[in-house]
Each structure stands twice: as structure tokens, then as C-alpha cells.
Design a protein around this motif. Sequence first.
Motif, PDB file in Angstrom:
ATOM      1  N   ARG A   1       0.822  -1.204   0.000  1.00 41.44           N
ATOM      2  CA  ARG A   1       0.000   0.000   0.000  1.00 41.44           C
ATOM      3  C   ARG A   1       0.860   1.260   0.000  1.00 41.44           C
ATOM      4  NH1 ARG A   1      -4.270  -2.211   4.544  1.00 41.44           N
ATOM      5  NH2 ARG A   1      -5.712  -3.258   3.096  1.00 41.44           N
ATOM      6  N   GLN A   2       1.940   1.246   0.760  1.00 42.00           N
ATOM      7  CA  GLN A   2       2.806   2.420   0.824  1.00 42.00           C
ATOM      8  C   GLN A   2       3.521   2.674  -0.498  1.00 42.00           C
ATOM      9  OE1 GLN A   2       5.433   2.205   4.229  1.00 42.00           O
ATOM     10  NE2 GLN A   2       3.749   1.797   5.633  1.00 42.00           N
ATOM     11  N   SER A   3       3.772   1.612  -1.250  1.00 46.50           N
ATOM     12  CA  SER A   3       4.484   1.774  -2.519  1.00 46.50           C
ATOM     13  C   SER A   3       3.544   2.161  -3.664  1.00 46.50           C
ATOM     14  CB  SER A   3       5.212   0.474  -2.888  1.00 46.50           C
ATOM     15  OG  SER A   3       4.293  -0.562  -3.187  1.00 46.50           O
ATOM     16  N   ALA A   4       2.237   1.965  -3.469  1.00 50.97           N
ATOM     17  CA  ALA A   4       1.272   2.209  -4.548  1.00 50.97           C
ATOM     18  C   ALA A   4       1.351   3.610  -5.137  1.00 50.97           C
ATOM     19  CB  ALA A   4      -0.147   1.916  -4.059  1.00 50.97           C
ATOM     20  N   PRO A   5       1.478   4.678  -4.314  1.00 47.08           N
ATOM     21  CA  PRO A   5       1.578   6.020  -4.917  1.00 47.08           C
ATOM     22  C   PRO A   5       2.770   6.166  -5.842  1.00 47.08           C
ATOM     23  CG  PRO A   5       1.119   6.173  -2.564  1.00 47.08           C
ATOM     24  CD  PRO A   5       1.446   4.740  -2.844  1.00 47.08           C
ATOM     25  N   TYR A   6       3.868   5.466  -5.523  1.00 43.74           N
ATOM     26  CA  TYR A   6       5.071   5.577  -6.354  1.00 43.74           C
ATOM     27  C   TYR A   6       4.937   4.754  -7.632  1.00 43.74           C
ATOM     28  CZ  TYR A   6       6.872   7.796  -2.224  1.00 43.74           C
ATOM     29  OH  TYR A   6       7.041   8.660  -1.174  1.00 43.74           O
ATOM     30  N   VAL A   7       4.210   3.642  -7.546  1.00 41.20           N
ATOM     31  CA  VAL A   7       3.931   2.866  -8.758  1.00 41.20           C
ATOM     32  C   VAL A   7       3.145   3.738  -9.734  1.00 41.20           C
ATOM     33  CG1 VAL A   7       2.704   0.878  -9.695  1.00 41.20           C
ATOM     34  CG2 VAL A   7       3.964   0.653  -7.543  1.00 41.20           C
TER      35      VAL A   7
ATOM     36  N   GLU B   1      14.771   2.573  -3.006  1.00 43.59           N
ATOM     37  CA  GLU B   1      14.977   3.990  -3.332  1.00 43.59           C
ATOM     38  C   GLU B   1      13.785   4.565  -4.079  1.00 43.59           C
ATOM     39  OE1 GLU B   1      17.087   7.702  -3.848  1.00 43.59           O
ATOM     40  OE2 GLU B   1      17.132   6.063  -2.395  1.00 43.59           O
ATOM     41  N   LEU B   2      13.205   3.790  -4.972  1.00 49.61           N
ATOM     42  CA  LEU B   2      12.153   4.316  -5.841  1.00 49.61           C
ATOM     43  C   LEU B   2      10.745   4.189  -5.264  1.00 49.61           C
ATOM     44  CD1 LEU B   2      13.346   2.985  -9.322  1.00 49.61           C
ATOM     45  CD2 LEU B   2      13.576   5.299  -8.414  1.00 49.61           C
ATOM     46  N   PHE B   3      10.532   3.218  -4.368  1.00 45.79           N
ATOM     47  CA  PHE B   3       9.167   2.944  -3.935  1.00 45.79           C
ATOM     48  C   PHE B   3       8.945   3.137  -2.437  1.00 45.79           C
ATOM     49  CE2 PHE B   3       9.772   0.586  -7.886  1.00 45.79           C
ATOM     50  CZ  PHE B   3       8.696   1.063  -8.617  1.00 45.79           C
ATOM     51  N   SER B   4       9.811   3.886  -1.793  1.00 50.21           N
ATOM     52  CA  SER B   4       9.579   4.266  -0.400  1.00 50.21           C
ATOM     53  C   SER B   4       9.784   5.770  -0.270  1.00 50.21           C
ATOM     54  CB  SER B   4      10.518   3.514   0.557  1.00 50.21           C
ATOM     55  OG  SER B   4      11.870   3.869   0.323  1.00 50.21           O
TER      56      SER B   4
ATOM     57  N   GLY C   1      19.260   5.653  -0.678  1.00 57.39           N
ATOM     58  CA  GLY C   1      20.517   6.200  -1.180  1.00 57.39           C
ATOM     59  C   GLY C   1      20.538   7.714  -1.153  1.00 57.39           C
ATOM     60  N   THR C   2      21.256   8.297  -2.109  1.00 57.53           N
ATOM     61  CA  THR C   2      21.392   9.759  -2.212  1.00 57.53           C
ATOM     62  C   THR C   2      20.766  10.241  -3.519  1.00 57.53           C
ATOM     63  OG1 THR C   2      23.421   9.842  -0.893  1.00 57.53           O
ATOM     64  CG2 THR C   2      23.028  11.675  -2.410  1.00 57.53           C
TER      65      THR C   2
ATOM     66  N   GLY D   1       3.843  14.168  -1.570  1.00 61.45           N
ATOM     67  CA  GLY D   1       2.408  14.030  -1.387  1.00 61.45           C
ATOM     68  C   GLY D   1       1.955  13.855   0.047  1.00 61.45           C
ATOM     69  N   LEU D   2       2.886  13.692   0.998  1.00 60.65           N
ATOM     70  CA  LEU D   2       2.541  13.528   2.411  1.00 60.65           C
ATOM     71  C   LEU D   2       2.771  14.839   3.147  1.00 60.65           C
ATOM     72  CD1 LEU D   2       1.881  11.594   4.866  1.00 60.65           C
ATOM     73  CD2 LEU D   2       4.367  11.406   5.136  1.00 60.65           C
TER      74      LEU D   2
END
Length: 439
Positions: free
Chosen positions: A11-17, A276-279, A284-285, A341-342
Amino acid sequence: MRTTELVSGFRQSAPYVNAHRGKTFVVMLGGEAINQAGFRSIINDIALLNSLGIKIVLVYGARPQINRALENAGLAPSFHQHIRITDDDSFRLIKQVAGELQLDITARLSMSLSNTPMQGAQINVVSGNFVIAQPLGVDEGVDYFHSGRVRRIDTAGIRRQLDTNGIVLMGPIAASVTGESFNLTAEDIATQVAIKLKADKMIGFSEIGGITDEDDRIIAEMMPNYAEQLVQNAQPTLAACPSTLAFLQAAILACRGGVPRCHLVGFADDGSLLQELFSRDGIGTQIVTESAEKLRQATIADIGGILDLIRPLEQQGLLVRRSREQLELEINQFTLIERDGLVIGCAALYTFPEDNVAEFACLAVHPEYRDADRGSLLLNSIIQLARQQRFDKLFALTTRSIHWFLEQGFELLTVDDLPAQKKQMYNYQRRSKILALTL
């Protein structure tokens, strides 16, 4: 418990997907990453990005493999200004190494075995003459021979392949308009491709998980100017990791060329690309053209985010309870900090024009983001707003943060010092302390 963690993470990764779908990423896979044991997992994760609708250009390097091949052949690597001099003998080996890696990577991306993350993937991997090279020529009397740089990118050809959901694979060898071949750096290719394609991200892998500060903590985000300072000051971590330094220099150029974000992740950390991409905070940096966090005025669309932020503090008695209806009426008085978005911080400015004073109220910062002085950032923003409206004084009521306000320059007052309207609303049961700052 495992199921709960899976569902929560999904669920937390859904916005990034949703945010990444249809976007273009240029992924630079250095030879160091290809060499290590987790390379198969990296390929699986790149395939997963493709399956999620992300357009991938994969640029691979081959420095350690080339150096090993030259050493085995008894040829000493030669450099000038940190650029490889590619003579005829070296170039024959370099082309062999680059060709083998291209076939190996293509084979890995073509795998679709059962019980693997790539089961049923059926990825179309495309390589071609998308990059046109030109020779570096002679510098300070040193002939670079077959070493070159990017002259032109066939962006239309690349986009055609990406639009059919293929992964475009590029290596360090590129042809010129004269029919010759040249040895380029993966960083040069990745940077120029990312800029010309107007890519949304450029991603690189490193021996380290990211750029660290003096306390050896990873710096989650930096602007190109700060990254350039680290390069110029020869930070020890960077000096010990040439590939990291090379990517950082490339990221600076890419950001200044219009690529919004460049990510550096560690190839030794399993799943670092996905983390890195979905949280929200990554692993990383990032080198960014603008911060992932934005300080801005609130709008009616932020009501839900502000309520989620302040409700726990209201339940603890730290904030006066506000109804949704009240918050809707007062939303224009709120300033907030947003991260991907948060809503992670908010504060309000209430005005009392008849007394020429204003109130700093409803300060709240998300529990996971209280270690970077975001409260002071919100306070300073409210102070500027109050000064712009020419108020003489800014006051605040608090039950727990008295010392924090004193540290910010506030002074203790009494109830009698409040404006008349606020004095009538004062809750003697809460016994809030009153502090004020002269503007």
C-alpha cells in the motif's frame, strides 16, 4: 505478521507505482555492479520496473572487466586527465569485453524461468546505433586514439523502442559518422541520453549506499551546487570510490541539463533500487534540481493530510481540537511542508488586526521527520508572513514546548497581555504558557 507487512508495504508503494508509470529512467550499470554477486537481483529489479510500465534505458560500463582483460593480455592501461587512451591493441580487447557484456546482459533480461521474479516477463531488449560518437582527438600533445565522446543521440529511435515497452541497452562502444568505432564512458552516454530524452530520472550503482556526511550518515538529498563542492573538496569517501565520483559528476551535469532527479544506490544492498524508488525516504542519495520537500501555503485539498497530522497531538492534549469544518474555514491560514504528497509539517497564522498582533498556532511535525528542525522552518515562514502583514508581535500558546520557544527568541507573557478576543477564548484548565516575539 508477514502478510500484514506485505500488505502495508504494498500500500505504501502504490503512490510511487502510479507516479513512475510511463516515466523514463536512464539506469547506469557500472562494471563494478556487474561483477558482484547481487547482479542477478539487480537485473530482476530492472525487469520489474519494466513490468510496471516504466521506460528503461540501460547503459552499462566495463571498467574493471576491461582492466582485467588488458592485464591478462600484458597491456598496461594508459590514461591522460583520467581518460583512457585507447590504442589499437587495447581497442580490440575492449570491443570483445563490451560485446560479451552486452550478450550476457541481454541473456539475463531474456530469462523467464518459473519460480523466478522474471517468470513470464518476455522483455524485448533492443540495442543499436542510437549513439553517434566523435573522437576526443589530441589534448596537450596526447593522442586519445579510439577514445571518444557523444556527438549525437537518436532520441526518436530510442523513444520508438521505449513506446513498445522494450528496454534499450547501450554499451560503451559507439560508431561515428565516418564508420569508425570509439570507446566512450558509460557516464557520458548515460548523461547525454538522459538530457536529450528529457528523462525523469538517472540512476547509478555504487560500492557505497550513498554519499555520507561527516558522521558517516547517508545524505538523502543534495542540490547540484553542494554535490559540486564535495567533488572539488575531494571528500575521502568519494576519493576511495572512483565510480561513485564519476557518477556524481555525471549527475551534476544531468541535473543542470534538466534531469529532475539522479539517484545513487549501493549495488551491495539487495533491493536498493526498489527501496529507493518505492519508499518515501529511499535508501541512497538523490541529486535534485529542487527539494523533494516543499514549503507552501495549504489548500482545501490538504485538509485530510493536516487532520492525519494533528489528530494524534489533539488526542494527547498537545493541540486544541479542531473540527474538519473549522479547519476548512481556516485552511488559508495554514502553511505546510509536503514530501512526496505527504503532509509532514504544518503551522497556522491567526491574525488580530485590531491589536496589530498575530498568533503562531497548530505547529505539528510528523514523528518520523522531527530530527531536521522542520519546526523552525515553519516558524520562520510564519514570522515572514507576519512581518509582510506588518504586525508588531507574534505570540504563541503552549503546554510542552516552552523552552523551544524561548530558544527561538520568544519571551514569557501573561494572560493579560493577550489581545482581547484571544483573552476571552483562553482555557484556564489547560493553563497554556504564553510567549511572544517582537517583530
